[in-house]
Every structure is written in structure tokens, then in C-alpha cells.
Design an enzyme around this catalytic site. Structure first.
Site, PDB file in Angstrom:
ATOM      1  N   ASP A  62      51.328  31.486  78.255  1.00  0.00           N
ATOM      2  CA  ASP A  62      52.024  32.542  78.028  1.00  0.00           C
ATOM      3  C   ASP A  62      51.571  32.766  76.147  1.00  0.00           C
ATOM      4  O   ASP A  62      51.378  31.722  76.290  1.00  0.00           O
ATOM      5  CB  ASP A  62      53.915  32.658  77.910  1.00  0.00           C
ATOM      6  CG  ASP A  62      54.685  31.555  77.165  1.00  0.00           C
ATOM      7  OD1 ASP A  62      53.787  30.615  76.834  1.00  0.00           O
ATOM      8  OD2 ASP A  62      55.718  31.227  77.631  1.00  0.00           O
ATOM      9  N   ASN A 128      68.326  28.104  78.689  1.00  0.00           N
ATOM     10  CA  ASN A 128      68.351  28.719  80.173  1.00  0.00           C
ATOM     11  C   ASN A 128      68.086  28.599  81.624  1.00  0.00           C
ATOM     12  O   ASN A 128      67.454  29.183  82.431  1.00  0.00           O
ATOM     13  CB  ASN A 128      68.813  30.155  79.904  1.00  0.00           C
ATOM     14  CG  ASN A 128      67.577  30.949  79.482  1.00  0.00           C
ATOM     15  OD1 ASN A 128      66.598  30.499  78.960  1.00  0.00           O
ATOM     16  ND2 ASN A 128      67.237  31.916  79.183  1.00  0.00           N
ATOM     17  N   HIS A 130      64.374  28.439  81.354  1.00  0.00           N
ATOM     18  CA  HIS A 130      63.813  29.169  81.914  1.00  0.00           C
ATOM     19  C   HIS A 130      62.432  28.445  81.758  1.00  0.00           C
ATOM     20  O   HIS A 130      62.225  27.312  81.150  1.00  0.00           O
ATOM     21  CB  HIS A 130      63.326  30.385  80.973  1.00  0.00           C
ATOM     22  CG  HIS A 130      62.709  30.464  79.536  1.00  0.00           C
ATOM     23  ND1 HIS A 130      63.734  30.758  78.349  1.00  0.00           N
ATOM     24  CD2 HIS A 130      61.457  29.697  79.199  1.00  0.00           C
ATOM     25  CE1 HIS A 130      63.524  30.081  77.502  1.00  0.00           C
ATOM     26  NE2 HIS A 130      62.185  29.509  77.771  1.00  0.00           N
ATOM     27  N   GLU A 135      62.406  34.044  82.611  1.00  0.00           N
ATOM     28  CA  GLU A 135      63.833  34.449  82.540  1.00  0.00           C
ATOM     29  C   GLU A 135      64.616  33.996  84.035  1.00  0.00           C
ATOM     30  O   GLU A 135      64.552  34.701  84.467  1.00  0.00           O
ATOM     31  CB  GLU A 135      64.594  35.427  81.101  1.00  0.00           C
ATOM     32  CG  GLU A 135      63.613  35.502  79.945  1.00  0.00           C
ATOM     33  CD  GLU A 135      64.644  34.240  79.006  1.00  0.00           C
ATOM     34  OE1 GLU A 135      64.781  32.817  79.615  1.00  0.00           O
ATOM     35  OE2 GLU A 135      64.408  34.864  78.062  1.00  0.00           O
TER      36      GLU A 135
HETATM   37  C1  GLP Z   1      59.491  29.274  74.266  1.00  0.00           C
HETATM   38  C2  GLP Z   1      58.455  29.018  75.484  1.00  0.00           C
HETATM   39  C3  GLP Z   1      58.549  27.856  76.798  1.00  0.00           C
HETATM   40  C4  GLP Z   1      58.941  26.766  75.906  1.00  0.00           C
HETATM   41  C5  GLP Z   1      60.921  26.728  75.481  1.00  0.00           C
HETATM   42  C6  GLP Z   1      61.403  25.699  74.549  1.00  0.00           C
HETATM   43  O1  GLP Z   1      60.088  30.370  75.437  1.00  0.00           O
HETATM   44  N1  GLP Z   1      57.513  30.114  76.132  1.00  0.00           N
HETATM   45  O2  GLP Z   1      57.745  27.381  77.112  1.00  0.00           O
HETATM   46  O3  GLP Z   1      59.215  25.459  76.526  1.00  0.00           O
HETATM   47  O4  GLP Z   1      59.824  28.187  74.484  1.00  0.00           O
HETATM   48  O5  GLP Z   1      61.106  25.560  73.350  1.00  0.00           O
HETATM   49  P1  GLP Z   1      61.347  24.600  72.366  1.00  0.00           P
HETATM   50  O6  GLP Z   1      59.779  23.428  73.232  1.00  0.00           O
HETATM   51  O7  GLP Z   1      60.556  25.036  71.202  1.00  0.00           O
HETATM   52  O8  GLP Z   1      62.025  24.044  73.297  1.00  0.00           O
END
Ligand code: GLP
Length: 233
Positions: A62, A128, A130, A135
Site C-alpha cells: 500500500d 482493528n 486490518h 479496514e
Molecule cells: C499500517 C499498514 C499496515 C500495518 C499496520 C500496523 O496501517 N498499512 O500494513 O500492518 O500499519 O503497523 P505497525 O506494524 O506499525 O503496528
């Protein structure tokens, strides 16, 4: 789902690295990569290794809409800094968050995924549930699309920006259906604030309320969790 419990993020990064290392010996070509804090220890293992990625292709999940590779908070910048600058790949794909025609960019990205089947998809998970930026409420067979970020995701990700108003409200994200096309999924989660999402993903029903639960329908999923993230299993 195979659940691997580790002491901490450092040990988790090593485990995920071992999976990639073995798969590269077995001849894989394409890695699906993720951003966020979770995969950083994996990328450290990769950059410190003597593995050569110059014949490998990577496809990232993404990108924020409105940010380009020169923006420090963009996922393209993150990937360059944390992996690609140290370990060049043959080709690296990240959605173009500054594309003039975002719909065409989503179609282009699904074409990239179709022509470069992902062998191993690296995933983190949002609080959440995702995956990518899909989402809760996203159809579980979705393709790459422009998505609206929820308040909670904007809140969680504001730590990377100067102020919350700077966090983009939209992203281009591989869809859940696009992600599940990968041959093997490796999802990592560390810390107590991921415990509910992990519980729902592993033990809950397959539901759009928790996008990662769709992984229950995939035949080859490895989940790497520390004790805190696994505390509700
Ligand atoms: C973002 C990314 C996800 C990732 C999530 C969790 O929203 N788009 O791919 O898994 O954050 O982030 P973190 O690893 O910093 O907790």
C-alpha cells in the site's frame, strides 16, 4: 494457520527471515512486502545478511494517497530507507500515491500482481485487524482500490507525522482478495495492542469486521507472535 511464538520482535524478525532464506534457496522470485514498525526487524535481518536480492521482485501492499517517494512519511521512502537502498532488488513495486488517475493506478497494480505472482506475502496487522489498509467492512475478495482510513488507523499512524492533520486520509491498498492470491502468508504481530486482533484472526469467525480473519481461508499461513500479542489465544 501455523502459530509461532517468539520472545520479542527481534526473534520474530529472525524467524521470518529464515522462512524467506529457505524459500529463496527453493527458487522463489517475488516477495510481497509490508510497512509499519512490525517488519523492521525482518528488514534488519535481510540487510545484515549476505543474501542477494538482485534477482528478486518485490510488491508492496500500500501507499498513502498524496505522498510520493521523496516524502519521508511515504511507504516508498520507508522501503528505500529500510531495505532497498542496502539490498537492491531487480524491481520493486509500490503503489503510486500521486497518480493522477488513481483508478487506473489500482488496475495497473492488480496487473502487476497478476504478472508477478507473490510467493511469500509479509504482513503486519492493524489494531482493528486490518491488513494492508483494508479496514473493517472491506469485502474479503476485494481488489486493489483507493480506501478511506478509519479514525483509529489515522490515530495509530500519526506517530510518524508532525501532527494528526498531516496524516493522509486515503491510501491505495492491495485488496484482501489480491493479498490472498499470494502462495504463502507470513503475518507478524508484536505487543499487547495487537492481542485482540490476533485472537479474532485466529479464533473468531471469518468476517469483514476483522479483515485479517480472511487468512483462515488461505491454505498456507504462518503467524509469528510475541507473548503479548498471543496473550488472548
Ligand atoms: C499500517 C499498514 C499496515 C500495518 C499496520 C500496523 O496501517 N498499512 O500494513 O500492518 O500499519 O503497523 P505497525 O506494524 O506499525 O503496528
Amino acid at each position: 494457520m501455523e502459530i509461532i511464538r517468539v520472545k520479542d520482535a527481534a526473534a520474530g524478525g529472525k524467524k521470518a527471515f529464515e522462512i524467506i532464506q529457505q524459500a529463496m534457496k527453493d527458487g522463489i522470485h517475488t516477495l510481497g512486502l509490508a510497512t509499519g514498525s512490525t517488519p523492521i526487524t525482518l528488514y534488519q535481518e535481510m540487510t545484515n545478511s549476505d543474501l542477494d536480492f538482485s534477482n528478486m521482485t518485490s510488491i508492496n501492499l500500500d501507499e498513502y494517497v498524496g505522498l510520493g517517494g521523496e516524502d519521508k512519511q511515504s511507504y516508498r521512502y520507508f522501503m528505500n530507507e529500510n531495505l532497498f537502498n542496502q539490498k537492491p532488488f531487480k524491481e520493486t513495486f509500490v503503489p503510486n500515491g500521486k497518480a493522477e488517475d488513481l483508478q487506473a493506478e489500482c488496475q495497473r497494480y492488480d496487473d502487476v500482481i497478476a504478472t508477478h505472482p507473490i510467493d511469500i506475502q509479509i504482513l503486519g496487522i492493524g489494531r482493528n485487524g486490518h491488513i494492508g489498509f483494508n479496514e473493517p467492512g472491506t469485502p474479503l475478495d476485494s481488489k486493489t482500490s483507493v480506501v478511506n482510513l478509519t479514525e483509529s488507523t489515522i490515530e495509530a499512524n500519526k506517530r510518524f507525522f508532525d501532527k494528526v492533520e498531516d496524516v493522509p486520509t486515503k491510501a491505495v491498498s492491495m485488496g484482501i482478495g489480491s493479498i490472498l492470491q499470494g502462495k504463502k502468508m507470513v503475518l507478524m504481530a508484536y505487543g499487547a495492542d495487537k492481542a485482540d486482533a490476533i485472537k479474532g484472526m485466529v479464533d473468531g469467525p471469518v468476517t469483514t469486521d476483522l479483515p485479517a480473519s480472511a487468512l483462515q481461508n488461505h491454505p498456507d499461513v504462518v503467524v509469528i507472535v510475541d507473548d503479548a500479542a498471543a496473550s488472548k489465544l
